[in-house]
Design a protein around this motif. Structure first.
Motif, mmCIF file in Angstrom:
data_model
loop_
_atom_site.group_PDB
_atom_site.id
_atom_site.type_symbol
_atom_site.label_atom_id
_atom_site.label_comp_id
_atom_site.label_asym_id
_atom_site.label_seq_id
_atom_site.Cartn_x
_atom_site.Cartn_y
_atom_site.Cartn_z
ATOM 1 N N GLN A 12 0.835 -1.197 0.000
ATOM 2 C CA GLN A 12 0.000 0.000 0.000
ATOM 3 C C GLN A 12 0.873 1.252 0.000
ATOM 4 O O GLN A 12 0.573 2.235 -0.688
ATOM 5 N N PHE A 13 1.968 1.211 0.772
ATOM 6 C CA PHE A 13 2.915 2.326 0.762
ATOM 7 C C PHE A 13 3.479 2.523 -0.644
ATOM 8 O O PHE A 13 3.516 3.638 -1.162
ATOM 9 N N VAL A 29 12.236 11.522 -3.138
ATOM 10 C CA VAL A 29 12.527 10.395 -2.254
ATOM 11 C C VAL A 29 11.322 10.261 -1.336
ATOM 12 O O VAL A 29 10.902 11.246 -0.715
ATOM 13 N N ILE A 30 10.748 9.070 -1.268
ATOM 14 C CA ILE A 30 9.566 8.839 -0.428
ATOM 15 C C ILE A 30 9.819 7.588 0.396
ATOM 16 O O ILE A 30 10.192 6.547 -0.145
ATOM 17 N N GLU A 31 9.620 7.710 1.706
ATOM 18 C CA GLU A 31 9.840 6.600 2.617
ATOM 19 C C GLU A 31 8.580 6.296 3.413
ATOM 20 O O GLU A 31 7.784 7.193 3.697
ATOM 21 N N HIS A 32 8.458 5.042 3.784
ATOM 22 C CA HIS A 32 7.365 4.563 4.627
ATOM 23 C C HIS A 32 7.748 4.858 6.074
ATOM 24 O O HIS A 32 8.801 4.432 6.538
ATOM 25 N N ILE A 33 6.916 5.618 6.782
ATOM 26 C CA ILE A 33 7.160 5.946 8.186
ATOM 27 C C ILE A 33 5.928 5.555 8.991
ATOM 28 O O ILE A 33 4.954 5.043 8.448
ATOM 29 N N GLY A 34 5.979 5.798 10.275
ATOM 30 C CA GLY A 34 4.838 5.490 11.128
ATOM 31 C C GLY A 34 4.799 4.015 11.484
ATOM 32 O O GLY A 34 5.617 3.204 11.042
ATOM 33 N N SER A 35 3.820 3.663 12.274
ATOM 34 C CA SER A 35 3.718 2.296 12.795
ATOM 35 C C SER A 35 3.494 1.256 11.714
ATOM 36 O O SER A 35 3.902 0.105 11.876
ATOM 37 N N THR A 36 2.863 1.621 10.610
ATOM 38 C CA THR A 36 2.642 0.630 9.550
ATOM 39 C C THR A 36 3.949 0.243 8.863
ATOM 40 O O THR A 36 3.987 -0.724 8.103
ATOM 41 N N ILE A 47 -1.475 4.611 6.246
ATOM 42 C CA ILE A 47 -0.112 4.582 5.725
ATOM 43 C C ILE A 47 0.475 5.993 5.794
ATOM 44 O O ILE A 47 -0.072 6.934 5.202
ATOM 45 N N ASP A 48 1.582 6.125 6.526
ATOM 46 C CA ASP A 48 2.291 7.408 6.622
ATOM 47 C C ASP A 48 3.477 7.392 5.680
ATOM 48 O O ASP A 48 4.208 6.393 5.606
ATOM 49 N N LEU A 49 3.673 8.506 4.993
ATOM 50 C CA LEU A 49 4.768 8.636 4.039
ATOM 51 C C LEU A 49 5.550 9.903 4.342
ATOM 52 O O LEU A 49 4.961 10.945 4.661
ATOM 53 N N ALA A 50 6.864 9.815 4.235
ATOM 54 C CA ALA A 50 7.741 10.985 4.317
ATOM 55 C C ALA A 50 8.217 11.275 2.901
ATOM 56 O O ALA A 50 8.777 10.400 2.240
#
Length: 172
Positions: A12-13, A29-36, A47-50
């Motif tokens: 999903q990310f 540049v996109i990274e998956h952050i957060g608890s997921t 889904i949290d994204l940086a």
């Protein structure tokens, strides 16, 4: 409120990151952050994204295209732009836009990396999240406020390990 880790969250990310790049800058540049982003972590299914943008103008240049694709500005966060995606009125994604100058000191990235490398702290955070849900249900605290002290303590140690100064994790 919290659900068991879903092994589809990384996919999903990846889909959300591809969608952001297709309506924003393909080189972001996109990274998956957060608890997921933490395997086995119970989480809200959001889904949290940086997203690393060059600067504020870079974000603004792409904002209207992102809005046309279903993202909207939102959040009480003061330190950086945030966009949300919803499905049927339910929040599914949160994209945090950080400038390249701030990227290496972003607390969300630092916390994610620390939790991935320190299982005892990941377990402590997992318990804090469950306690925060209970506090919110009792009406004694909001979910975010109840877990903030544990996040602050973990981020302080992680920032110290990187040679970074302490900063408040709450920016709402």
């Amino acid at each position: 409120m919290l659900v068991a880790y879903d092994p589809s969250w990384p996919e999903q990310f990846a889909a959300a990151a591809a969608q952001l790049r297709s309506h924003g800058d393909p080189d972001w540049v996109i990274e998956h952050i957060g608890s997921t982003a933490i395997p086995s972590m119970r989480s809200k299914p959001i889904i949290d994204l940086a997203v690393r943008v060059a600067d504020a103008a870079d974000f603004e240049m792409h904002r209207s295209a992102l809005e046309r694709s279903g993202w909207r500005r939102g959040s009480a966060v003061r330190s950086h732009p945030v966009m949300l995606r919803e499905r049927d009125g339910v929040r599914t994604h949160i994209a945090h836009f950080f400038t390249a100058a701030d990227w290496d000191a972003v607390n969300q990235r630092i916390l994610r990396d620390w939790l991935l490398e320190h299982p005892a702290d990941a377990d402590r955070y997992r318990h804090a999240k469950c306690d925060a849900v209970a506090a919110a249900a009792r009406g004694t605290s909001s979910y975010s406020a109840a877990k903030t002290p544990v996040i602050q303590e973990i981020v302080d140690r992680a920032r110290t390990a990187r040679g970074l100064p302490r900063v408040e994790v709450s920016d709402k």
